[in-house]
Design an enzyme around this catalytic site. Structure first.
Site, PDB file in Angstrom:
ATOM      1  N   LEU A 178     -83.143  63.864  35.494  1.00 51.24           N
ATOM      2  CA  LEU A 178     -83.715  63.631  36.822  1.00 51.24           C
ATOM      3  C   LEU A 178     -82.636  63.842  37.884  1.00 51.24           C
ATOM      4  O   LEU A 178     -82.795  64.621  38.828  1.00 51.24           O
ATOM      5  CB  LEU A 178     -84.264  62.198  36.880  1.00 51.24           C
ATOM      6  CG  LEU A 178     -84.830  61.724  38.209  1.00 51.24           C
ATOM      7  CD1 LEU A 178     -86.096  62.492  38.557  1.00 51.24           C
ATOM      8  CD2 LEU A 178     -85.131  60.219  38.159  1.00 51.24           C
ATOM      9  N   ILE A 226     -76.391  63.111  32.714  1.00 52.25           N
ATOM     10  CA  ILE A 226     -77.521  62.997  31.798  1.00 52.25           C
ATOM     11  C   ILE A 226     -77.089  62.403  30.447  1.00 52.25           C
ATOM     12  O   ILE A 226     -76.292  62.997  29.722  1.00 52.25           O
ATOM     13  CB  ILE A 226     -78.219  64.359  31.590  1.00 52.25           C
ATOM     14  CG1 ILE A 226     -78.588  64.967  32.950  1.00 52.25           C
ATOM     15  CG2 ILE A 226     -79.457  64.200  30.697  1.00 52.25           C
ATOM     16  CD1 ILE A 226     -79.376  64.048  33.880  1.00 52.25           C
ATOM     17  N   THR A 227     -77.627  61.227  30.154  1.00 50.73           N
ATOM     18  CA  THR A 227     -77.315  60.540  28.892  1.00 50.73           C
ATOM     19  C   THR A 227     -77.892  61.332  27.726  1.00 50.73           C
ATOM     20  O   THR A 227     -79.031  61.790  27.805  1.00 50.73           O
ATOM     21  CB  THR A 227     -77.904  59.114  28.923  1.00 50.73           C
ATOM     22  OG1 THR A 227     -77.407  58.443  30.068  1.00 50.73           O
ATOM     23  CG2 THR A 227     -77.527  58.324  27.678  1.00 50.73           C
ATOM     24  N   GLY A 243     -55.131  35.858  31.118  1.00 49.71           N
ATOM     25  CA  GLY A 243     -54.410  37.127  30.976  1.00 49.71           C
ATOM     26  C   GLY A 243     -54.865  37.936  29.772  1.00 49.71           C
ATOM     27  O   GLY A 243     -54.902  39.171  29.811  1.00 49.71           O
ATOM     28  N   GLU A 287     -80.549  54.254  36.517  1.00 48.83           N
ATOM     29  CA  GLU A 287     -81.995  54.067  36.681  1.00 48.83           C
ATOM     30  C   GLU A 287     -82.332  53.307  37.959  1.00 48.83           C
ATOM     31  O   GLU A 287     -83.206  52.448  37.982  1.00 48.83           O
ATOM     32  CB  GLU A 287     -82.609  53.409  35.438  1.00 48.83           C
ATOM     33  CG  GLU A 287     -82.321  54.271  34.214  1.00 48.83           C
ATOM     34  CD  GLU A 287     -83.248  54.020  33.048  1.00 48.83           C
ATOM     35  OE1 GLU A 287     -84.369  53.551  33.246  1.00 48.83           O
ATOM     36  OE2 GLU A 287     -82.820  54.329  31.924  1.00 48.83           O
TER      37      GLU A 287
HETATM   38  C1  LIG Z   1     -73.374  56.639  32.597  1.00 51.36           C
HETATM   39  C2  LIG Z   1     -74.514  57.173  33.388  1.00 51.36           C
HETATM   40  C3  LIG Z   1     -75.664  57.565  32.744  1.00 51.36           C
HETATM   41  C4  LIG Z   1     -76.724  58.117  33.463  1.00 51.36           C
HETATM   42  N1  LIG Z   1     -77.822  58.593  32.772  1.00 51.36           N
HETATM   43  C5  LIG Z   1     -78.764  59.289  33.472  1.00 51.36           C
HETATM   44  C6  LIG Z   1     -79.810  59.949  32.770  1.00 51.36           C
HETATM   45  O1  LIG Z   1     -79.912  59.895  31.537  1.00 51.36           O
HETATM   46  N2  LIG Z   1     -80.703  60.659  33.480  1.00 51.36           N
HETATM   47  C7  LIG Z   1     -80.642  60.760  34.845  1.00 51.36           C
HETATM   48  O2  LIG Z   1     -81.482  61.428  35.426  1.00 51.36           O
HETATM   49  N3  LIG Z   1     -79.651  60.128  35.538  1.00 51.36           N
HETATM   50  C8  LIG Z   1     -78.712  59.414  34.884  1.00 51.36           C
HETATM   51  N4  LIG Z   1     -77.691  58.792  35.562  1.00 51.36           N
HETATM   52  C9  LIG Z   1     -77.655  58.902  37.026  1.00 51.36           C
HETATM   53  C10 LIG Z   1     -77.963  57.602  37.761  1.00 51.36           C
HETATM   54  O3  LIG Z   1     -79.312  57.282  37.635  1.00 51.36           O
HETATM   55  C11 LIG Z   1     -77.534  57.779  39.214  1.00 51.36           C
HETATM   56  O4  LIG Z   1     -76.133  57.816  39.227  1.00 51.36           O
HETATM   57  C12 LIG Z   1     -78.066  56.716  40.121  1.00 51.36           C
HETATM   58  O5  LIG Z   1     -79.445  56.812  40.262  1.00 51.36           O
HETATM   59  C13 LIG Z   1     -77.412  56.751  41.512  1.00 51.36           C
HETATM   60  O6  LIG Z   1     -77.402  58.032  42.046  1.00 51.36           O
HETATM   61  P1  LIG Z   1     -76.043  58.643  42.637  1.00 51.36           P
HETATM   62  O7  LIG Z   1     -75.015  58.481  41.611  1.00 51.36           O
HETATM   63  O8  LIG Z   1     -76.303  59.994  43.139  1.00 51.36           O
HETATM   64  O9  LIG Z   1     -75.675  57.693  43.840  1.00 51.36           O
HETATM   65  P2  LIG Z   1     -76.188  57.795  45.344  1.00 51.36           P
HETATM   66  O10 LIG Z   1     -77.644  57.935  45.377  1.00 51.36           O
HETATM   67  O11 LIG Z   1     -75.364  58.798  46.064  1.00 51.36           O
HETATM   68  O12 LIG Z   1     -75.826  56.357  45.889  1.00 51.36           O
HETATM   69  C14 LIG Z   1     -74.544  56.013  46.403  1.00 51.36           C
HETATM   70  C15 LIG Z   1     -74.629  54.613  47.012  1.00 51.36           C
HETATM   71  O13 LIG Z   1     -75.539  54.626  48.123  1.00 51.36           O
HETATM   72  C16 LIG Z   1     -76.547  53.643  47.925  1.00 51.36           C
HETATM   73  N5  LIG Z   1     -77.818  54.116  48.471  1.00 51.36           N
HETATM   74  C17 LIG Z   1     -78.417  55.312  48.262  1.00 51.36           C
HETATM   75  N6  LIG Z   1     -79.597  55.349  48.909  1.00 51.36           N
HETATM   76  C18 LIG Z   1     -79.761  54.157  49.514  1.00 51.36           C
HETATM   77  C19 LIG Z   1     -80.774  53.567  50.312  1.00 51.36           C
HETATM   78  N7  LIG Z   1     -81.890  54.229  50.594  1.00 51.36           N
HETATM   79  N8  LIG Z   1     -80.605  52.325  50.763  1.00 51.36           N
HETATM   80  C20 LIG Z   1     -79.474  51.635  50.461  1.00 51.36           C
HETATM   81  N9  LIG Z   1     -78.478  52.120  49.709  1.00 51.36           N
HETATM   82  C21 LIG Z   1     -78.620  53.372  49.244  1.00 51.36           C
HETATM   83  C22 LIG Z   1     -76.618  53.467  46.434  1.00 51.36           C
HETATM   84  O14 LIG Z   1     -77.199  52.224  46.106  1.00 51.36           O
HETATM   85  C23 LIG Z   1     -75.176  53.583  46.061  1.00 51.36           C
HETATM   86  O15 LIG Z   1     -74.541  52.349  46.276  1.00 51.36           O
HETATM   87  C24 LIG Z   1     -76.638  58.224  34.864  1.00 51.36           C
HETATM   88  C25 LIG Z   1     -75.492  57.793  35.516  1.00 51.36           C
HETATM   89  C26 LIG Z   1     -74.421  57.304  34.810  1.00 51.36           C
HETATM   90  C27 LIG Z   1     -73.177  56.926  35.548  1.00 51.36           C
END
Ligand SMILES: Cc1cc2nc3c(=O)[nH]c(=O)nc-3n(C[C@H](O)[C@H](O)[C@H](O)COP(=O)(O)OP(=O)(O)OC[C@H]3O[C@@H](n4cnc5c(N)ncnc54)[C@H](O)[C@@H]3O)c2cc1C
Lengths: 379, 263
Positions: free
Chosen positions: A125, A157-158, A340, A363
């Site tokens: 996603l 992507i996990t 520690g 998620e």
């Molecule tokens: C280990 C790991 C596994 C993952 N696995 C998957 C997977 O299998 N499939 C998949 O599709 N994705 C996966 N993800 C992605 C994960 O879902 C996203 O990283 C997450 O949804 C946040 O998106 P972003 O990293 O782009 O952060 P951003 O959307 O850029 O957010 C950055 C900051 O801004 C804040 N923010 C953003 N919009 C708003 C708003 N409207 N109001 C207030 N605050 C806001 C966020 O809360 C965050 O603090 C994974 C991520 C990691 C690290």
């Protein structure tokens, strides 16, 4: 009101706890240090039918339902959260979309091997420019009449490296916003599909997270999942389900924090007595136990609602948010109780903190969960 | 091969503090989690391995409360076929001879070639229930068994674990009771499908009367053992620092050890 698990749920919980504590807990620290994906553990879990838990019997599942599955996620994650996320991502968001929205043929073709654990699944996603704003997908899918041609990239992507099938969201109707997104079942062995080297992560280091690049990937028409333009609605539902399992993962990690901190506090002596005799330490442990109990109830309730076919969007967001924040707080307090020693990798609590942090991000971040809950309240 | 496997539901005392009830002869088990006795878990696995190799049927027998059904079903999830649970508060459970009589009552209601038990229960540690059961049934027995080989002609060959790493190999004619030592095999985990199937298998709950066992013959009055007390010994620790030059210290230490009968 009935707060009791039924007999087979208790048995599943016992069995998975036994398995996880004997087979997984002893190697979890090494897996983390070596960043090693434990293929052999995944195979053992498949043999025990763990991947079959949330799916019905006609599609290779055991028909035990989501609550039973959540119990398993919790116990696996209590021993090794990396394996927990591999498992949860495969079942909830990888296989889940096909199970929820697939045609009979699609389910027979993909859910059956996924439920048997013969194949891992992933959910694509997130994109570089579409994280919290997952509706901002840039990946495109264009039909040439016979096939869909997909171009774009998916990040974080996990299971990307090991998946045999990936569910991908892509824009099929440009300019129509979230109503222009569709989802596709993309088989892994297909030309134009490539996976980057895995990310170097803070935690969950024994789980696989990588970028997927799609360059002129051609898939047959019947790889469209559900109706054209339904992609956004679909992934909102998928995430509702996925969040319950992130909640369960969080409860597992938090419980591991309490287990470790309580045992240590009873053993560690300062000023001539175990530190568990100091009220300051007792209150930390009591607060941890309280939050974990509540998080667990919230997670089980959300899973139960799903099993009953009742609405659970609000409850799953609440469960995920509360449980993930409980996991991070519990890990921090556990480190504090260890002093520690907790700051070193001689003890597992620093790993728990690194693993727990993702629960507040994946998620849907905590900020996004609050948005979801507020929206459910009618704001 | 028709096998009976006897299993016991025991508390895990590693998790919570052991406290004796005000009656002085029972333990407060409300905070403990219970599970199958360790050695019995190996007995279950051995029975399933034998069934997988030779065919047959396995009956689980256990004396215990309703909540032990989870343990019994787990054994069935691993491959045991049916179960009898005896729930009756007239049994003098602290006396292995009385327990053996009850188990024998249950076994007599079944056809069997082999009876497996754990060699020891982790809670009361008598190590004699299995052997007493053989006596009650009037059949052969071998204890502390680390290997079972099923031979032709209604015989088995077993290896018994002795002190000092010695193994003793004996041949027995069936029917027989074998008490199983931990480590004889690697107990499996019950697969989820097995757990589902176990829900459909027969689990009979019976009272002494159903087994034709006279309650008076297995109750506290029949038992020769009176449980007088359970207590947790006071932990004593005292340290004496020995002063003086090395020679004096050695001399004092030696005399303490001699006085204490330690050398
Ligand atoms: C280990 C790991 C596994 C993952 N696995 C998957 C997977 O299998 N499939 C998949 O599709 N994705 C996966 N993800 C992605 C994960 O879902 C996203 O990283 C997450 O949804 C946040 O998106 P972003 O990293 O782009 O952060 P951003 O959307 O850029 O957010 C950055 C900051 O801004 C804040 N923010 C953003 N919009 C708003 C708003 N409207 N109001 C207030 N605050 C806001 C966020 O809360 C965050 O603090 C994974 C991520 C990691 C690290």
């Amino acid at each position: 009101m009935d707060f009791e698990l039924n007999e087979s749920q208790v048995m599943i919980q016992h069995m998975v706890r036994d398995f996880a504590q004997k087979e997984l807990a002893p190697i979890a620290a090494d897996l983390d240090r070596e960043e090693r994906f434990p293929r052999e553990i995944i195979d053992k879990m498949a043999k025990l039918d763990l991947f079959a838990l949330p799916f019905s019997e006609e599609y290779g599942g055991t028909g035990d339902g989501y609550l039973a599955y959540v119990l398993a996620v919790e116990e696996i994650s209590r021993a090794c959260a990396s394996t927990g996320i591999t498992y949860a991502a495969h079942c909830s968001i990888g296989t889940g979309p096909i199970y929820l929205f697939g045609t009979e043929e699609q389910k027979k073709k993909w859910v059956v091997p996924c439920a048997k654990g013969e194949m891992l699944a992933a959910f694509g996603l997130t994109e570089p420019d579409a994280g919290s704003d997952a509706g901002g997908t840039k990946t495109t899918a264009v039909s040439d009449g016979k096939q869909w041609v997909i171009n774009g990239s998916k990040c974080f992507i996990t299971n990307a490296t090991y998946a045999g099938v990936v569910i991908i969201t892509a824009v099929t109707e440009p300019g129509q916003g979230t109503r222009g997104i569709s989802s596709f079942i993309v088989p892994r062995d297909i030309s134009g599909f490539s996976v980057s080297a895995p990310y170097k992560k803070l935690g969950l280091r024994a789980s696989d997270t990588a970028e997927i690049i799609l360059e002129d990937v051609r898939i047959p028409q019947d790889c469209l999942l559900g109706k054209r333009g339904d992609g956004f609605k679909q992934f909102m539902k998928v995430l509702d389900c996925g969040r319950i399992s992130i909640g369960a993962l969080s409860v597992g990690i938090a419980q591991a924090c309490l287990d470790a901190a309580l045992a240590y506090a009873k053993e560690r002596k300062q000023f001539g007595q175990p530190i568990s005799k100091f009220q300051a330490i007792q209150f930390k442990l009591a607060d941890m136990a309280m939050a974990i109990e509540l998080a667990r109830l919230a997670v089980y309730q959300a899973a139960w609602l799903k099993d009953q076919g009742l609405p659970f969007t609000r409850e799953s967001a609440i469960a995920k948010l509360f449980a993930s924040e409980t996991a991070v707080k519990s890990a921090l307090e556990a480190i504090q109780i260890f002093g520690g020693y907790g700051y070193t990798n001689e003890y597992p609590v620093e790993r728990y903190l690194r693993d727990a942090k993702l629960m507040e991000i994946g998620e849907g971040t905590s900020e996004i969960q609050r948005l979801v809950i507020a929206r459910q309240l009618g704001c | 091969m028709k096998t009976i496997v006897c299993i016991k539901y025991v508390p895990d005392t590693s998790e919570a503090e052991v406290k004796v009830n005000p009656d002085g002869i029972t333990v407060d088990s409300s905070r403990f989690s219970f599970d199958i006795n360790d050695a019995d878990n190996y007995a279950v696995e051995e029975s399933v391995l034998i069934k997988e190799a030779k065919g047959g049927e396995i009956t689980v027998v256990s004396i215990g409360p309703k909540k032990s059904d989870v343990m019994i079903r787990m054994a069935m999830a691993k491959g045991c076929d049916k179960a009898v649970r005896i729930e009756d508060d007239r049994i003098a459970g602290h006396d292995p001879l009385m327990v053996a009589k009850v188990l024998a009552g249950a076994a007599k209601g079944e056809e069997f070639d082999l009876v497996l038990t754990g060699c020891m229960a982790s809670d009361d540690g008598h190590m004699s229930t299995g052997v007493a059961l053989a006596e009650e049934l009037g059949v052969n027995h071998a204890s502390m068994v680390k290997k079972i080989e099923v031979l032709d002609g209604g015989k088995i060959k077993v290896s018994r674990e002795l002190e000092g790493g010695l193994m003793e190999v004996v041949e027995l004619e069936l029917p027989a009771v074998i008490t199983i030592q931990t480590g004889i095999n690697e107990p499996r985990y019950a697969p989820i499908r097995g757990i589902r199937e176990a829900q459909k298998k027969e689990l009979k709950v019976v009272k002494l009367d159903d087994l034709g066992v006279d309650p008076a013959s297995v109750g506290p009055d029949a038992s020769q053992i009176i449980l007088e007390a359970l207590y947790i010994p006071e932990v004593e620790s005292s340290a004496e620092f020995i002063a003086g030059d090395p020679n004096e210290k050695a001399e004092k230490l030696a005399s303490i050890l001699v006085k204490g009968g330690l050398i």
